[in-house]
Design an enzyme around this catalytic site. Structure first.
Site, PDB file in Angstrom:
ATOM      1  N   ALA A   1    -118.309  22.336 -79.317  1.00 20.47           N
ATOM      2  CA  ALA A   1    -117.585  23.557 -79.677  1.00 20.47           C
ATOM      3  C   ALA A   1    -118.175  24.192 -80.931  1.00 20.47           C
ATOM      4  O   ALA A   1    -118.296  25.419 -81.017  1.00 20.47           O
ATOM      5  CB  ALA A   1    -116.105  23.247 -79.875  1.00 20.47           C
TER       6      ALA A   1
ATOM      7  N   GLU B   1    -103.291  -3.774 -85.927  1.00 18.27           N
ATOM      8  CA  GLU B   1    -104.402  -4.371 -86.663  1.00 18.27           C
ATOM      9  C   GLU B   1    -104.052  -4.601 -88.131  1.00 18.27           C
ATOM     10  O   GLU B   1    -104.499  -5.581 -88.736  1.00 18.27           O
ATOM     11  CB  GLU B   1    -105.609  -3.434 -86.550  1.00 18.27           C
ATOM     12  CG  GLU B   1    -106.858  -3.879 -87.265  1.00 18.27           C
ATOM     13  CD  GLU B   1    -107.982  -2.864 -87.125  1.00 18.27           C
ATOM     14  OE1 GLU B   1    -109.147  -3.258 -87.296  1.00 18.27           O
ATOM     15  OE2 GLU B   1    -107.705  -1.672 -86.853  1.00 18.27           O
TER      16      GLU B   1
ATOM     17  N   ASP C   1    -107.048   6.609 -85.396  1.00 20.92           N
ATOM     18  CA  ASP C   1    -105.919   5.981 -86.084  1.00 20.92           C
ATOM     19  C   ASP C   1    -104.710   6.895 -86.306  1.00 20.92           C
ATOM     20  O   ASP C   1    -103.629   6.406 -86.628  1.00 20.92           O
ATOM     21  CB  ASP C   1    -106.372   5.434 -87.440  1.00 20.92           C
ATOM     22  CG  ASP C   1    -107.499   4.424 -87.312  1.00 20.92           C
ATOM     23  OD1 ASP C   1    -107.550   3.729 -86.278  1.00 20.92           O
ATOM     24  OD2 ASP C   1    -108.324   4.338 -88.234  1.00 20.92           O
TER      25      ASP C   1
ATOM     26  N   ASP D   1    -104.064   8.628 -88.810  1.00 22.85           N
ATOM     27  CA  ASP D   1    -103.567   8.291 -90.148  1.00 22.85           C
ATOM     28  C   ASP D   1    -103.851   9.366 -91.190  1.00 22.85           C
ATOM     29  O   ASP D   1    -103.786   9.102 -92.384  1.00 22.85           O
ATOM     30  CB  ASP D   1    -104.156   6.956 -90.601  1.00 22.85           C
ATOM     31  CG  ASP D   1    -105.683   6.966 -90.664  1.00 22.85           C
ATOM     32  OD1 ASP D   1    -106.305   7.928 -90.156  1.00 22.85           O
ATOM     33  OD2 ASP D   1    -106.260   6.007 -91.206  1.00 22.85           O
TER      34      ASP D   1
ATOM     35  N   ARG E   1    -122.150   4.612 -91.999  1.00 23.94           N
ATOM     36  CA  ARG E   1    -121.516   4.660 -93.312  1.00 23.94           C
ATOM     37  C   ARG E   1    -122.614   4.710 -94.371  1.00 23.94           C
ATOM     38  O   ARG E   1    -123.731   4.251 -94.139  1.00 23.94           O
ATOM     39  CB  ARG E   1    -120.584   3.471 -93.500  1.00 23.94           C
ATOM     40  CG  ARG E   1    -119.536   3.369 -92.378  1.00 23.94           C
ATOM     41  CD  ARG E   1    -118.478   2.339 -92.640  1.00 23.94           C
ATOM     42  NE  ARG E   1    -117.647   2.121 -91.462  1.00 23.94           N
ATOM     43  CZ  ARG E   1    -116.630   2.891 -91.102  1.00 23.94           C
ATOM     44  NH1 ARG E   1    -116.318   3.942 -91.837  1.00 23.94           N
ATOM     45  NH2 ARG E   1    -115.932   2.633 -90.015  1.00 23.94           N
TER      46      ARG E   1
ATOM     47  N   LYS F   1     -85.241 -13.022 -68.788  1.00 25.74           N
ATOM     48  CA  LYS F   1     -86.542 -12.339 -68.830  1.00 25.74           C
ATOM     49  C   LYS F   1     -87.659 -13.366 -68.645  1.00 25.74           C
ATOM     50  O   LYS F   1     -87.657 -14.416 -69.294  1.00 25.74           O
ATOM     51  CB  LYS F   1     -86.728 -11.598 -70.152  1.00 25.74           C
ATOM     52  CG  LYS F   1     -86.032 -10.247 -70.192  1.00 25.74           C
ATOM     53  CD  LYS F   1     -86.635  -9.370 -71.278  1.00 25.74           C
ATOM     54  CE  LYS F   1     -86.080  -7.954 -71.196  1.00 25.74           C
ATOM     55  NZ  LYS F   1     -86.766  -7.047 -72.139  1.00 25.74           N
TER      56      LYS F   1
ATOM     57  N   ARG G   1    -100.107 -16.290 -75.389  1.00 21.50           N
ATOM     58  CA  ARG G   1    -101.517 -15.931 -75.461  1.00 21.50           C
ATOM     59  C   ARG G   1    -101.696 -14.658 -76.289  1.00 21.50           C
ATOM     60  O   ARG G   1    -100.861 -13.752 -76.225  1.00 21.50           O
ATOM     61  CB  ARG G   1    -102.093 -15.713 -74.062  1.00 21.50           C
ATOM     62  CG  ARG G   1    -102.150 -16.975 -73.211  1.00 21.50           C
ATOM     63  CD  ARG G   1    -103.228 -17.927 -73.729  1.00 21.50           C
ATOM     64  NE  ARG G   1    -103.306 -19.138 -72.918  1.00 21.50           N
ATOM     65  CZ  ARG G   1    -102.628 -20.247 -73.156  1.00 21.50           C
ATOM     66  NH1 ARG G   1    -101.784 -20.295 -74.201  1.00 21.50           N
ATOM     67  NH2 ARG G   1    -102.770 -21.308 -72.386  1.00 21.50           N
TER      68      ARG G   1
ATOM     69  N   GLU H   1     -91.404  -5.615 -75.728  1.00 25.42           N
ATOM     70  CA  GLU H   1     -90.162  -6.122 -76.313  1.00 25.42           C
ATOM     71  C   GLU H   1     -90.191  -6.059 -77.847  1.00 25.42           C
ATOM     72  O   GLU H   1     -89.149  -5.860 -78.484  1.00 25.42           O
ATOM     73  CB  GLU H   1     -89.922  -7.570 -75.858  1.00 25.42           C
ATOM     74  CG  GLU H   1     -89.331  -7.711 -74.464  1.00 25.42           C
ATOM     75  CD  GLU H   1     -90.328  -7.369 -73.357  1.00 25.42           C
ATOM     76  OE1 GLU H   1     -89.890  -6.886 -72.289  1.00 25.42           O
ATOM     77  OE2 GLU H   1     -91.549  -7.589 -73.546  1.00 25.42           O
TER      78      GLU H   1
ATOM     79  N   ARG I   1     -99.948  -7.352 -68.947  1.00 25.78           N
ATOM     80  CA  ARG I   1     -98.537  -7.616 -68.636  1.00 25.78           C
ATOM     81  C   ARG I   1     -98.377  -8.191 -67.226  1.00 25.78           C
ATOM     82  O   ARG I   1     -97.521  -9.046 -66.993  1.00 25.78           O
ATOM     83  CB  ARG I   1     -97.728  -6.328 -68.772  1.00 25.78           C
ATOM     84  CG  ARG I   1     -96.234  -6.554 -68.515  1.00 25.78           C
ATOM     85  CD  ARG I   1     -95.393  -5.432 -69.045  1.00 25.78           C
ATOM     86  NE  ARG I   1     -94.037  -5.885 -69.289  1.00 25.78           N
ATOM     87  CZ  ARG I   1     -93.195  -5.324 -70.116  1.00 25.78           C
ATOM     88  NH1 ARG I   1     -93.588  -4.290 -70.840  1.00 25.78           N
ATOM     89  NH2 ARG I   1     -91.974  -5.784 -70.293  1.00 25.78           N
TER      90      ARG I   1
ATOM     91  N   GLN J   1    -111.241   0.398 -77.590  1.00 23.38           N
ATOM     92  CA  GLN J   1    -110.350   1.546 -77.799  1.00 23.38           C
ATOM     93  C   GLN J   1    -111.081   2.775 -78.334  1.00 23.38           C
ATOM     94  O   GLN J   1    -110.572   3.884 -78.257  1.00 23.38           O
ATOM     95  CB  GLN J   1    -109.234   1.155 -78.776  1.00 23.38           C
ATOM     96  CG  GLN J   1    -108.306   0.099 -78.212  1.00 23.38           C
ATOM     97  CD  GLN J   1    -107.569  -0.646 -79.314  1.00 23.38           C
ATOM     98  OE1 GLN J   1    -106.520  -0.232 -79.755  1.00 23.38           O
ATOM     99  NE2 GLN J   1    -108.127  -1.765 -79.767  1.00 23.38           N
TER     100      GLN J   1
ATOM    101  N   ARG K   1    -106.376   0.276 -88.247  1.00 18.66           N
ATOM    102  CA  ARG K   1    -106.519  -0.048 -89.673  1.00 18.66           C
ATOM    103  C   ARG K   1    -105.135  -0.291 -90.284  1.00 18.66           C
ATOM    104  O   ARG K   1    -104.400  -1.140 -89.816  1.00 18.66           O
ATOM    105  CB  ARG K   1    -107.273   1.065 -90.418  1.00 18.66           C
ATOM    106  CG  ARG K   1    -108.716   1.240 -89.987  1.00 18.66           C
ATOM    107  CD  ARG K   1    -109.493   2.088 -90.973  1.00 18.66           C
ATOM    108  NE  ARG K   1    -108.893   3.410 -91.145  1.00 18.66           N
ATOM    109  CZ  ARG K   1    -109.313   4.289 -92.050  1.00 18.66           C
ATOM    110  NH1 ARG K   1    -110.305   3.982 -92.864  1.00 18.66           N
ATOM    111  NH2 ARG K   1    -108.732   5.477 -92.152  1.00 18.66           N
TER     112      ARG K   1
ATOM    113  N   GLY L   1    -116.146   5.841 -88.504  1.00 16.02           N
ATOM    114  CA  GLY L   1    -115.961   5.286 -87.170  1.00 16.02           C
ATOM    115  C   GLY L   1    -116.022   6.369 -86.104  1.00 16.02           C
ATOM    116  O   GLY L   1    -115.542   7.478 -86.312  1.00 16.02           O
TER     117      GLY L   1
ATOM    118  N   THR M   1    -110.662  10.586 -85.817  1.00 17.01           N
ATOM    119  CA  THR M   1    -110.304   9.172 -85.962  1.00 17.01           C
ATOM    120  C   THR M   1    -109.246   8.804 -84.936  1.00 17.01           C
ATOM    121  O   THR M   1    -108.338   9.593 -84.668  1.00 17.01           O
ATOM    122  CB  THR M   1    -109.774   8.865 -87.373  1.00 17.01           C
ATOM    123  OG1 THR M   1    -109.210   7.541 -87.401  1.00 17.01           O
ATOM    124  CG2 THR M   1    -108.700   9.845 -87.809  1.00 17.01           C
TER     125      THR M   1
ATOM    126  N   ASP N   1    -110.654  10.131 -93.421  1.00 10.80           N
ATOM    127  CA  ASP N   1    -110.418  10.515 -94.813  1.00 10.80           C
ATOM    128  C   ASP N   1    -111.606  10.223 -95.720  1.00 10.80           C
ATOM    129  O   ASP N   1    -111.872  10.960 -96.670  1.00 10.80           O
ATOM    130  CB  ASP N   1    -109.144   9.854 -95.355  1.00 10.80           C
ATOM    131  CG  ASP N   1    -109.084   8.358 -95.091  1.00 10.80           C
ATOM    132  OD1 ASP N   1    -110.092   7.784 -94.630  1.00 10.80           O
ATOM    133  OD2 ASP N   1    -108.025   7.763 -95.351  1.00 10.80           O
TER     134      ASP N   1
END
Length: 329
Positions: free
Chosen positions: A27, A232, A132, A134, A77, A223, A253, A192, A159, A261, A176, A16, A130, A108
């Site tokens: 660089a 996700e 993520d 992760d 990929r 509130k 909604r 919240e 919001r 993103q 992921r 990704g 990545t 990874d």
């Protein structure tokens, strides 16, 4: 510096895409040129390596790229590269192109490919690209900061309208199987409730009942809206919204932010950190290192053996969860 055994460095992006991959490529290219090395860009990741999509790169081929999202080398990929035959073919492609050092930018899965090429005799260094966050060996991954800021800005806008209509809003973010984007966005936007896979036991009815209870409790306190940031790795946001609305009687909604993103101009942090990692990767190859991953730990750039890095486990600190829960009340 002693004369390097590496003469030509290849660079590819795999898996990704993530913001600031171009800063990392830039660089690598400019550091390598400064060290007196040739640079080959490999287009479309390991797939491009197997198909010979290799181009010469120089100092000016990466001009005006540091601010661009995506990857100028493209990415793809490659199922063939998961096989021993594909890995041997990739190593031979490197040799035919004169590439004796390779920088791989990705997650990874890309690290696994770099490890396999190292086993075939190609000097490899990987960089964590990545959104993520992760990858266990590093506290920073290229693109995470931009992705979080992109999602945060979108959630802030949602919001506003959620408050105007006194709604419950569920915003699903990427990641992921990791909840870092959700956690950071949830804290940053004052959500919240924050739902992350690291603290999810798979019991969807139990999870939704907890949300319903929180929504009704907060509505009773006065509130006028309720924001839920959903990772996700949990998903099911649209169905969750329907069930929550049916149970509470409050308009609910769901919004899935999706691939927005991954795009956009990278933040200053991503540009700088990716640049530092790219230069570090080249210097590792120049020093004769191979099968390494560049990371960022405890405020410093560092490197790890790829095998050790892939074996490491990562989890969100309990303290982070406690703070997020406290501030969302």
């Amino acid at each position: 510096m002693a004369k390097s055994a590496v003469k030509t460095i290849g660079v590819l992006t795999s898996g990704g895409d993530s913001p600031a991959m171009n800063a990392a490529i830039r660089a690598v290219v400019r550091t390598a040129v400064d060290r007196g090395l040739k640079v080959k860009g490999i287009r479309k990741g390991y797939n491009g390596l197997l198909n010979g999509e290799i181009v010469d790169m120089g100092k000016y081929s990466v001009s005006d790229t540091i601010s661009r999202g995506g990857t100028i080398l493209f990415t793809a990929r490659c199922e063939e590269f998961k096989t021993l035959e594909g890995q041997q073919k990739g190593a031979e492609a490197c040799r035919e192109a004169g590439i004796d050092g390779l920088v791989v930018i990705g997650g990874d899965g890309s690290f696994q490919g770099a490890k396999r090429l190292a086993e075939q005799g190609i000097n490899t260094v990987a960089m964590p690209g990545t959104i993520d966050l992760d990858i266990a060996c590093t506290d920073y991954t290229i693109g995470f900061d931009t992705a979080v800021n992109t999602a945060m800005e979108a959630i802030d806008k949602i919001r506003d309208t959620s408050t105007s209509h006194e709604r419950v809003s569920i915003i699903e973010v990427m990641g992921r199987g990791a909840g870092y984007i959700a956690l950071w966005c949830g804290i940053a936007t004052g959500a919240e409730d924050i739902l992350i896979p690291e603290r999810y036991d798979g019991n969807q009815p139990k999870l939704e009942q907890r949300l319903i209870d929180n929504i009704l409790k907060n509505r009773a306190k006065g509130k006028v809206h309720h924001l839920i940031v959903n990772a996700e790795g949990i998903g099911h946001s649209y169905g969750m919204a329907k069930r929550i609305e049916a149970a509470t009687g409050i308009e609910t909604r769901a919004t899935i932010l999706g691939y927005m993103q991954r795009g956009g101009n990278p933040t200053a942090k991503d540009r700088v950190y990716a640049s530092m990692m790219g230069a570090y990767a080249v210097d590792l190859l120049v020093a004769g290192k191979s099968n390494r991953v560049v990371g960022y730990k405890h405020g410093e750039f560092c490197d790890f053996d790829i095998t050790e890095a892939l074996d490491m486990k990562k989890d969100i600190p309990e303290r982070d969860i406690e703070v997020a829960t406290l501030l969302g009340k």
